[in-house]
Design an enzyme around this catalytic site. Sequence first.
Site, PDB file in Angstrom:
ATOM      1  N   TYR A 108       0.792  -1.233   0.000  1.00 56.81           N
ATOM      2  CA  TYR A 108       0.000   0.000   0.000  1.00 56.81           C
ATOM      3  C   TYR A 108       0.825   1.284   0.000  1.00 56.81           C
ATOM      4  CZ  TYR A 108      -3.612  -3.414   0.863  1.00 56.81           C
ATOM      5  OH  TYR A 108      -4.439  -4.495   0.732  1.00 56.81           O
ATOM      6  N   PRO A 121     -11.157  -0.908  -2.977  1.00 56.78           N
ATOM      7  CA  PRO A 121     -12.300  -1.666  -3.460  1.00 56.78           C
ATOM      8  C   PRO A 121     -13.613  -0.880  -3.328  1.00 56.78           C
ATOM      9  CG  PRO A 121     -11.046  -2.897  -1.807  1.00 56.78           C
ATOM     10  CD  PRO A 121     -10.614  -1.471  -1.734  1.00 56.78           C
ATOM     11  N   HIS A 343      -7.752   0.918   1.140  1.00 58.57           N
ATOM     12  CA  HIS A 343      -7.470  -0.434   1.604  1.00 58.57           C
ATOM     13  C   HIS A 343      -6.360  -0.556   2.656  1.00 58.57           C
ATOM     14  CE1 HIS A 343      -7.658  -4.678   1.456  1.00 58.57           C
ATOM     15  NE2 HIS A 343      -7.969  -4.828   0.191  1.00 58.57           N
ATOM     16  N   SER A 554     -10.770 -12.627  -5.221  1.00 61.03           N
ATOM     17  CA  SER A 554     -11.029 -12.567  -3.798  1.00 61.03           C
ATOM     18  C   SER A 554     -12.492 -12.932  -3.537  1.00 61.03           C
ATOM     19  CB  SER A 554     -10.740 -11.150  -3.306  1.00 61.03           C
ATOM     20  OG  SER A 554     -10.867 -11.073  -1.918  1.00 61.03           O
TER      21      SER A 554
HETATM   22  N1  COA Z   1     -18.849 -30.293   1.448  1.00 65.84           N
HETATM   23  C1  COA Z   1     -19.895 -29.562   1.887  1.00 65.84           C
HETATM   24  N2  COA Z   1     -19.765 -28.297   2.333  1.00 65.84           N
HETATM   25  C2  COA Z   1     -18.533 -27.742   2.337  1.00 65.84           C
HETATM   26  C3  COA Z   1     -17.403 -28.438   1.886  1.00 65.84           C
HETATM   27  C4  COA Z   1     -17.600 -29.778   1.428  1.00 65.84           C
HETATM   28  N3  COA Z   1     -16.591 -30.503   0.990  1.00 65.84           N
HETATM   29  N4  COA Z   1     -16.334 -27.649   2.009  1.00 65.84           N
HETATM   30  C5  COA Z   1     -16.774 -26.491   2.517  1.00 65.84           C
HETATM   31  N5  COA Z   1     -18.100 -26.540   2.733  1.00 65.84           N
HETATM   32  C6  COA Z   1     -18.952 -25.508   3.298  1.00 65.84           C
HETATM   33  C7  COA Z   1     -18.339 -24.845   4.514  1.00 65.84           C
HETATM   34  O1  COA Z   1     -18.597 -25.588   5.668  1.00 65.84           O
HETATM   35  C8  COA Z   1     -19.054 -23.515   4.501  1.00 65.84           C
HETATM   36  O2  COA Z   1     -20.391 -23.694   4.965  1.00 65.84           O
HETATM   37  P1  COA Z   1     -21.404 -22.520   5.456  1.00 65.84           P
HETATM   38  O3  COA Z   1     -21.674 -21.646   4.267  1.00 65.84           O
HETATM   39  O4  COA Z   1     -22.604 -23.280   5.861  1.00 65.84           O
HETATM   40  O5  COA Z   1     -20.747 -21.855   6.580  1.00 65.84           O
HETATM   41  C9  COA Z   1     -19.100 -23.160   3.025  1.00 65.84           C
HETATM   42  O6  COA Z   1     -19.090 -24.437   2.369  1.00 65.84           O
HETATM   43  C10 COA Z   1     -17.983 -22.270   2.507  1.00 65.84           C
HETATM   44  O7  COA Z   1     -16.717 -22.894   2.574  1.00 65.84           O
HETATM   45  P2  COA Z   1     -15.616 -22.755   1.413  1.00 65.84           P
HETATM   46  O8  COA Z   1     -16.288 -22.320   0.179  1.00 65.84           O
HETATM   47  O9  COA Z   1     -14.817 -23.992   1.358  1.00 65.84           O
HETATM   48  O10 COA Z   1     -14.601 -21.643   1.822  1.00 65.84           O
HETATM   49  P3  COA Z   1     -14.593 -20.458   2.866  1.00 65.84           P
HETATM   50  O11 COA Z   1     -15.901 -19.795   2.941  1.00 65.84           O
HETATM   51  O12 COA Z   1     -13.956 -20.965   4.080  1.00 65.84           O
HETATM   52  O13 COA Z   1     -13.615 -19.426   2.153  1.00 65.84           O
HETATM   53  C11 COA Z   1     -11.542 -18.315   2.006  1.00 65.84           C
HETATM   54  C12 COA Z   1     -12.295 -19.646   1.833  1.00 65.84           C
HETATM   55  C13 COA Z   1     -10.170 -18.444   1.408  1.00 65.84           C
HETATM   56  C14 COA Z   1     -12.273 -17.234   1.240  1.00 65.84           C
HETATM   57  C15 COA Z   1     -11.473 -17.995   3.514  1.00 65.84           C
HETATM   58  O14 COA Z   1     -10.683 -18.943   4.157  1.00 65.84           O
HETATM   59  C16 COA Z   1     -10.867 -16.647   3.802  1.00 65.84           C
HETATM   60  O15 COA Z   1      -9.673 -16.540   4.005  1.00 65.84           O
HETATM   61  N6  COA Z   1     -11.699 -15.582   3.818  1.00 65.84           N
HETATM   62  C17 COA Z   1     -11.261 -14.222   3.954  1.00 65.84           C
HETATM   63  C18 COA Z   1     -10.785 -13.731   2.606  1.00 65.84           C
HETATM   64  C19 COA Z   1     -10.465 -12.285   2.624  1.00 65.84           C
HETATM   65  O16 COA Z   1     -10.001 -11.762   3.604  1.00 65.84           O
HETATM   66  N7  COA Z   1     -10.767 -11.618   1.494  1.00 65.84           N
HETATM   67  C20 COA Z   1     -10.687 -10.212   1.402  1.00 65.84           C
HETATM   68  C21 COA Z   1      -9.332  -9.687   1.427  1.00 65.84           C
HETATM   69  S1  COA Z   1      -9.439  -7.942   1.500  1.00 65.84           S
HETATM   70  C1  HC5 Z   2     -15.075  -5.283  -0.456  1.00 66.00           C
HETATM   71  C2  HC5 Z   2     -14.237  -6.323  -1.074  1.00 66.00           C
HETATM   72  C3  HC5 Z   2     -12.836  -6.129  -0.786  1.00 66.00           C
HETATM   73  C4  HC5 Z   2     -11.916  -7.164  -1.332  1.00 66.00           C
HETATM   74  C5  HC5 Z   2     -10.573  -6.688  -1.091  1.00 66.00           C
HETATM   75  C6  HC5 Z   2      -9.479  -7.630  -1.416  1.00 66.00           C
HETATM   76  O1  HC5 Z   2      -9.654  -8.752  -1.762  1.00 66.00           O
HETATM   77  O2  HC5 Z   2      -8.275  -7.096  -1.304  1.00 66.00           O
HETATM   78  C7  HC5 Z   2      -7.105  -7.876  -1.572  1.00 66.00           C
HETATM   79  C8  HC5 Z   2      -6.306  -7.943  -0.318  1.00 66.00           C
HETATM   80  C9  HC5 Z   2      -5.193  -8.876  -0.331  1.00 66.00           C
HETATM   81  O3  HC5 Z   2      -4.218  -8.612   0.364  1.00 66.00           O
HETATM   82  O4  HC5 Z   2      -5.236  -9.897  -0.993  1.00 66.00           O
HETATM   83  C10 HC5 Z   2      -6.330  -7.127  -2.631  1.00 66.00           C
HETATM   84  N1  HC5 Z   2      -6.967  -7.039  -3.933  1.00 66.00           N
HETATM   85  C11 HC5 Z   2      -8.099  -6.130  -3.944  1.00 66.00           C
HETATM   86  C12 HC5 Z   2      -5.991  -6.486  -4.852  1.00 66.00           C
HETATM   87  C13 HC5 Z   2      -7.383  -8.355  -4.399  1.00 66.00           C
END
Ligand code: COA
Ligand code: HC5
Length: 622
Positions: A108, A121, A343, A554
């Site tokens: 950043y 975003p 962000h 993402s």
């Molecule tokens: N069979 C049936 N259900 C399953 C399954 C399987 N084999 N595997 C997973 N599921 C279910 C889970 O239990 C969960 O259920 P729910 O909706 O009832 O709670 C759902 O499916 C979703 O799981 P899944 O799709 O595997 O992944 P997740 O939601 O854990 O997401 C990430 C994975 C990587 C997105 C998550 O770990 C993460 O890090 N999230 C934050 C990302 C982030 O910060 N993004 C923004 C950055 S700015």
């Molecule tokens: C409101 C949705 C925000 C999603 C933000 C996100 O995924 O940010 C990423 C953060 C990271 O470190 O992976 C960066 N990205 C926007 C460039 C994917």
Amino acid sequence: MFGVFVRTVLRPSVKPCHLVRPITQRSERSISHQDSLPKQPVPPLKQTCERYLASLEPIVSEEELGHTRKLIDEFLKGGVGERIQKGLERRARKTENWLSEWWMQSAYLDCRMPVAVYTSPGVVLPRMHFQDRQGQMRFAAKLIAGVLDFKKLIDTNLLPTEYLSNMPLCMDQYYQILSSCRIPGPKRDTVVNYAKGNMPPTHITVVHNFQFFVLDVYNSDGTPLTVDQIYMQLEKIWNSSLQTNKEPIGVLTSQHRNTWGKAYNNLIKDKTNKDSVRAIQKSIFTVCLDAPMPRVSDEHYLSRVAAQMLHGGGPRNSGNRWFDKTLQFIVGEDGTCGLVYEHAPAEGPPIIHLIDYVVKFMQRTDFVRSPMVPLVMPQKLRFNISSEVKRDIENAKQNMTIMVHTLDVKAMLFSHFGKNVPKRHHLSPDGFMQMALQLAYFRMYNICCSTYESASLRMFKYGRTEGVRVTTVNSLRFVQAMAEPAKQKSEKQALLRNAVQTHKENTYNAIHGQGIDRHLLGMKMQSIEDLTSMPELFMDTSYAVAQHYNLYTSQVGSKTDCVMCFGPMVPDGYGVCYNPMDEHINIAITAFNSCEDTNAAKFSCALEEALLDMRALLEDAA
Ligand code: COA
Ligand code: HC5
């Protein structure tokens, strides 16, 4: 509890898939867990090298891979890797999080590209149908009251702890999103947070027709203004900003950071300007009362709003922003609502959690009616526009016009199914979606590309994100098989399951601090810090290919039916943000029109087709 936690975290091996669960909340207060969060580990050196090599296999040539193998071998055997690793481990012992400061800087604050589109975003909220201006003001007033209600949870440390895979998450980011702002510097930016000072702010900023106002949102006894009171104040603001010929001063914040850094110093040479800028920076958040967008057909509406959230759409609303402000809510006259956020201080999930809370708050009907005690007129922020500032604004307007034409956005609602279908077939919905993205890309380009998916590192104190490398040997096998009509469906199905499972394992490793990318970044930064020559590994073609994420993706889930979006990472790539709901998926795809090879709409069609074909594959095989 803590012991179990650390053991789990440090174990780099793979766990059964359903241990990775989406971010959930429980009602305990976050403060109780915060101090016992584990430290982010430095992954074992050999493990990262092996995983890195494996991740290169589907994206580089045999020859390049052979060369990188040799470099890794030297890195491991020649002692350089070991020395850097020791440095990192020392840093990990001495700091609360060995990565977070480096990450903040490299992702950043050192990044010189404009924040608008390149890093900030956008979130599109469901469209509102205001009957009149009162409707718009009432909506904005409730929204402001909702955010203040959420702020109370933050201020009183009553935020419920979030959990991922049954582990409590670091809640620090919640304390960074209000009362903060990024400040441009000629070489590096900073972020200031006024929440912790001895005089935390009691005002928000409201901008209408490019004119900024300070709106005090607390009474002298510390209670927040009621919805009625906020509404009255917004009315006053509206009525005293009817002129539409004002200089769009805010558009300056959309510039390249070096350019803005210089223009900023220029702008704040004037005392009035400096005070006005400071009032915006210090405010709890900003509300942008936008002019209506140009009319578009229903088909293009969502994409147009997503773009509007990212850059403001040019002359009408790009100056109705202060892009450095961490949180800006956008409420348009035509019912276009959403937000854009800077962000650097936080990831998407805390912002989205706030949105979910506010949306629920706004559905309440029991708002207290307040006595109509007259409140002081919100203060209008004055700017003296010198000829130099005027020139900088003109320059920023021109660049914004180019940006508006350059950004290609396709936002869509995939209505055929959501998490339900993959779950029914015992597949991770996230893995399923990622494989659909792989398939769509492969079908369009006949090759696969380096692909990134954000994964949370908030299991660790001050943890931010890791990037999961989505393209694997197994994902490649799957997408290749899908192009072979002669292949048995059962075989394709098995390949899909394998690919999803591999993704799930890689995600598990990432969120448990055993990913590849952040360790590589750490080693690079350590080597810079040690003032030793950069290991060849980081100057290698494979490394450049691996870091060139043509697909930057993402998943951010929400309760609210919103669409989230961000720009592409590379000039010839796509940014893909998806929000999988139970029965549908909200998706936004971005690309740059300046690249002939990319096309967000075409990619969205390919993605839709891939998702449907994958469902058919599962259902037929079943
Ligand atoms: N069979 C049936 N259900 C399953 C399954 C399987 N084999 N595997 C997973 N599921 C279910 C889970 O239990 C969960 O259920 P729910 O909706 O009832 O709670 C759902 O499916 C979703 O799981 P899944 O799709 O595997 O992944 P997740 O939601 O854990 O997401 C990430 C994975 C990587 C997105 C998550 O770990 C993460 O890090 N999230 C934050 C990302 C982030 O910060 N993004 C923004 C950055 S700015
Ligand atoms: C409101 C949705 C925000 C999603 C933000 C996100 O995924 O940010 C990423 C953060 C990271 O470190 O992976 C960066 N990205 C926007 C460039 C994917």
